[in-house]
Write an enzyme that holds these catalytic residues in place. Structure first.
Site, PDB file in Angstrom:
ATOM      1  CE1 TYR A  83      64.725 113.804   9.938  1.00  0.00           C
ATOM      2  CE2 TYR A  83      65.166 116.140   9.566  1.00  0.00           C
ATOM      3  CZ  TYR A  83      64.874 115.098  10.437  1.00  0.00           C
ATOM      4  OH  TYR A  83      64.734 115.344  11.775  1.00  0.00           O
ATOM      5  CE  LYS A 120      61.449 113.534  11.345  1.00  0.00           C
ATOM      6  NZ  LYS A 120      60.983 112.791  12.512  1.00  0.00           N
TER       7      LYS A 120
HETATM    8  P1  NAD Z   1      69.323 109.942  16.319  1.00  0.00           P
HETATM    9  O1  NAD Z   1      69.738 109.684  14.920  1.00  0.00           O
HETATM   10  O2  NAD Z   1      70.317 110.396  17.300  1.00  0.00           O
HETATM   11  O3  NAD Z   1      68.605 108.647  16.917  1.00  0.00           O
HETATM   12  C1  NAD Z   1      67.682 107.895  16.185  1.00  0.00           C
HETATM   13  C2  NAD Z   1      67.659 106.486  16.752  1.00  0.00           C
HETATM   14  O4  NAD Z   1      66.749 105.717  15.953  1.00  0.00           O
HETATM   15  C3  NAD Z   1      69.025 105.777  16.686  1.00  0.00           C
HETATM   16  O5  NAD Z   1      69.383 105.316  17.968  1.00  0.00           O
HETATM   17  C4  NAD Z   1      68.796 104.625  15.714  1.00  0.00           C
HETATM   18  O6  NAD Z   1      69.504 103.445  16.058  1.00  0.00           O
HETATM   19  C5  NAD Z   1      67.289 104.419  15.824  1.00  0.00           C
HETATM   20  N1  NAD Z   1      66.732 103.779  14.640  1.00  0.00           N
HETATM   21  C6  NAD Z   1      67.013 104.017  13.336  1.00  0.00           C
HETATM   22  N2  NAD Z   1      66.323 103.168  12.546  1.00  0.00           N
HETATM   23  C7  NAD Z   1      65.578 102.395  13.366  1.00  0.00           C
HETATM   24  C8  NAD Z   1      64.666 101.339  13.150  1.00  0.00           C
HETATM   25  N3  NAD Z   1      64.380 100.904  11.924  1.00  0.00           N
HETATM   26  N4  NAD Z   1      64.071 100.763  14.220  1.00  0.00           N
HETATM   27  C9  NAD Z   1      64.359 101.172  15.472  1.00  0.00           C
HETATM   28  N5  NAD Z   1      65.238 102.175  15.744  1.00  0.00           N
HETATM   29  C10 NAD Z   1      65.830 102.765  14.701  1.00  0.00           C
HETATM   30  O7  NAD Z   1      68.098 110.989  16.242  1.00  0.00           O
HETATM   31  P2  NAD Z   1      67.622 112.010  17.373  1.00  0.00           P
HETATM   32  O8  NAD Z   1      68.385 113.255  17.187  1.00  0.00           O
HETATM   33  O9  NAD Z   1      67.594 111.360  18.686  1.00  0.00           O
HETATM   34  O10 NAD Z   1      66.155 112.290  16.836  1.00  0.00           O
HETATM   35  C11 NAD Z   1      64.999 111.781  17.471  1.00  0.00           C
HETATM   36  C12 NAD Z   1      63.794 112.376  16.767  1.00  0.00           C
HETATM   37  O11 NAD Z   1      63.836 113.812  16.856  1.00  0.00           O
HETATM   38  C13 NAD Z   1      63.724 112.052  15.254  1.00  0.00           C
HETATM   39  O12 NAD Z   1      62.382 111.915  14.877  1.00  0.00           O
HETATM   40  C14 NAD Z   1      64.299 113.295  14.616  1.00  0.00           C
HETATM   41  O13 NAD Z   1      63.819 113.488  13.310  1.00  0.00           O
HETATM   42  C15 NAD Z   1      63.773 114.372  15.552  1.00  0.00           C
HETATM   43  N6  NAD Z   1      64.559 115.600  15.486  1.00  0.00           N
HETATM   44  C16 NAD Z   1      65.847 115.636  15.947  1.00  0.00           C
HETATM   45  C17 NAD Z   1      66.562 116.818  15.842  1.00  0.00           C
HETATM   46  C18 NAD Z   1      67.982 116.920  16.311  1.00  0.00           C
HETATM   47  O14 NAD Z   1      68.606 117.975  16.118  1.00  0.00           O
HETATM   48  N7  NAD Z   1      68.534 115.892  16.944  1.00  0.00           N
HETATM   49  C19 NAD Z   1      65.967 117.946  15.287  1.00  0.00           C
HETATM   50  C20 NAD Z   1      64.674 117.852  14.793  1.00  0.00           C
HETATM   51  C21 NAD Z   1      63.964 116.673  14.916  1.00  0.00           C
HETATM   52  N1  SER Z   2      68.897 118.499  13.494  1.00  0.00           N
HETATM   53  C1  SER Z   2      68.139 117.832  12.491  1.00  0.00           C
HETATM   54  C2  SER Z   2      68.960 117.585  11.276  1.00  0.00           C
HETATM   55  O1  SER Z   2      69.846 118.377  11.035  1.00  0.00           O
HETATM   56  C3  SER Z   2      66.928 118.655  12.127  1.00  0.00           C
HETATM   57  O2  SER Z   2      65.839 117.842  12.118  1.00  0.00           O
HETATM   58  O3  SER Z   2      68.700 116.647  10.580  1.00  0.00           O
END
Ligand code: NAD
Ligand code: SER
Length: 321
Positions: free
Chosen positions: A148, A152
Site C-alpha cells: 500500500y 501511495k
Molecule cells: P475505503 O476502503 O473506505 O473506500 C475505498 C472505496 O474504493 C470503496 O468504496 C471501494 O468499493 C472502492 N473501490 C475499490 N476498488 C475499486 C475499483 N477498482 N473501482 C472503483 N472503486 C473501487 O477507503 P477510504 O478510507 O475512503 O480511503 C479513500 C482514500 O483516502 C484512499 O486513497 C486511501 O488510500 C486514502 N487514505 C485513507 C485513510 C484512512 O484512514 N481512511 C488514510 C490515509 C489515506
Molecule cells: N488509515 C490508512 C490505513 O491504515 C492509512 O493510509 O491503511
C-alpha cells in the site's frame, strides 16, 4: 470574469472518506453537480441524494466515456485498497492504486472538456522504517515496506509528474489514520481507533490488534474534510507541493486512546493481541510536521484527542442506541 460552474466526479465514493466528502461537496456545489461513483452499490442513503454510477476505475474505456458524458471540472479520486487489505492481495492493490490512478490522470489530461483539478490522497504509509518518526518532515526518506505504501509513494511521484509535464492541477494530502462514525473504515492499520468506540459502547470490552505503545498520527473526519476542501479551493499559486502535503491532526497510542475513553465513558475491559498490522504500524511515523501546509494554504487542525473522543462517544452512542 466568467465564473466556472464546477462539476465534480468522485471515485471510491462509498468508502469511509468518500461517503462524507460527497455530502460536503453536494452542500457546496449542489446535489446534481456531484457524481458519486464506486465499484459497489451505495451503502449510505446520503449518497443517493444525487447522481450515482457504478464504475470500476480499472475500466479505462468506461471511465473515459463517463468523464466525457458528465464533463467534470474536478475529479476526486478516492478508489483504493488500504494497507491491511493490500497486504492480503498485493496484485489487486497495485492494479487499483496505480493503474486506476493512471487511468484517472490520463483521462483527465485528454478529456473532451477540460478537467481543471484532480485530487488523489496519499497516506502516512508512504513513509518507512528509516523515515524520521517524530515528527516526520515534509521532505524526507520515503522507504515504505508495505505494498500500500509503495503504491501511495508511486502515486505521489505520478501526481508531480503529471503536473510538471502536462500542467494538470493535481493536489494531494498524506492523511493520517482517519477516525469517523458514519461509514466503517475499509481495511486499514489505523482501523482499531474507530472499532474501539463501537466495541466499548456495545460490549464494554475491546481487543486491540496494535500494542499499547504504538503511536500513530490520526485525524478526526471533520478536520480531514475541511483540510481537503481548503486545499482544493486554494489558489494554484499557493500550492508548492504536488506530490502530497503532510497534514497533522493528533497522535496517540492505543493506551492513551483507551485512557481518554475511560475518563469520558467509564471503565471497560481492554486486551492486546497484536497481529500482522503491528509490523505495518511500526514502520509508520508517530507524528507529522505539517508546517508546509500551514504556510502554503493556512492549514490548522481543530480536533485533538479529547474533542475527538467526546464527539465519537456521543455519535456512536446514538448510532448503536
Ligand atoms: P475505503 O476502503 O473506505 O473506500 C475505498 C472505496 O474504493 C470503496 O468504496 C471501494 O468499493 C472502492 N473501490 C475499490 N476498488 C475499486 C475499483 N477498482 N473501482 C472503483 N472503486 C473501487 O477507503 P477510504 O478510507 O475512503 O480511503 C479513500 C482514500 O483516502 C484512499 O486513497 C486511501 O488510500 C486514502 N487514505 C485513507 C485513510 C484512512 O484512514 N481512511 C488514510 C490515509 C489515506
Ligand atoms: N488509515 C490508512 C490505513 O491504515 C492509512 O493510509 O491503511
Amino acid at each position: 470574469m466568467q465564473i466556472r460552474k464546477e462539476k465534480i466526479l468522485v471515485t471510491g465514493a462509498c468508502g469511509q472518506l468518500g461517503t462524507e466528502l460527497v455530502e460536503e461537496l453536494r452542500k457546496i456545489y449542489g446535489e446534481v453537480q456531484v457524481l458519486a461513483t464506486d465499484l459497489i452499490d451505495p451503502r449510505s442513503e446520503s449518497l443517493k441524494s444525487g447522481p450515482f454510477e457504478k464504475i470500476n476505475v480499472l475500466d479505462k474505456n468506461g471511465l473515459g466515456q463517463l468523464v466525457n458524458r458528465f464533463q467534470p471540472t474536478q475529479i476526486y479520486h478516492l478508489a483504493a485498497i488500504l494497507s491491511a487489505a493490500a497486504e492480503k492481495n498485493p496484485t489487486l492493490a497495485w492494479d487499483v492504486n496505480i493503474a486506476g490512478f493512471m487511468n484517472v490522470l490520463d483521462i483527465s489530461k485528454t478529456a473532451s472538456e477540460k478537467v481543471f483539478k484532480v485530487y488523489s490522497p496519499s497516506s502516512i504509509a508512504a513513509f518507512g522504517p528509516h523515515t524520521p518518526k517524530n515528527p516526520t518532515p515534509q521532505h524526507t526518506i520515503t522507504d515504505p515496506t508495505t505494498v500500500y505504501g509503495i503504491t501511495k509513494l508511486v502515486g505521489e511521484r505520478l501526481a508531480d509528474y503529471y503536473f510538471i509535464n502536462y500542467g494538470l492541477d493535481v493536489r494531494s494530502i498524506r492523511y493520517p489514520g482517519l477516525i469517523s462514525y458514519k461509514t466503517p473504515p475499509g481495511g486499514g492499520t489505523t482501523d482499531y481507533a474507530v472499532d474501539i468506540f463501537y466495541k466499548v459502547v456495545q460490549d464494554k470490552s475491546f481487543t486491540s490488534f496494535l500494542g499499547p505503545d504504538t503511536a500513530l498520527p490520526m485525524m478526526y473526519m471533520p478536520d480531514a474534510l475541511r483540510g481537503t476542501l481548503e486545499l482544493m479551493e486554494a489558489e494554484a499559486s499557493r500550492i508548492t507541493i504536488r506530490s502530497a502535503y503532510n497534514l497533522n491532526g493528533m497522535s496517540f497510542t492505543p493506551q492513551q486512546l483507551a485512557d481518554e475513553i475511560r475518563s469520558q465513558f467509564g471503565d471497560f475491559e481492554l486486551k492486546y493481541a497484536p497481529d500482522f498490522r503491528q509490523q505495518i504500524a511500526d514502520s509508520w511515523p508517530n507524528d507529522l510536521d505539517d508546517s508546509v501546509a500551514r504556510k502554503d494554504w493556512g492549514w490548522k487542525h481543530q480536533f485533538g484527542l479529547k474533542e475527538m473522543v467526546a464527539d465519537m462517544l456521543k455519535n456512536v452512542g446514538i448510532l448503536v442506541g
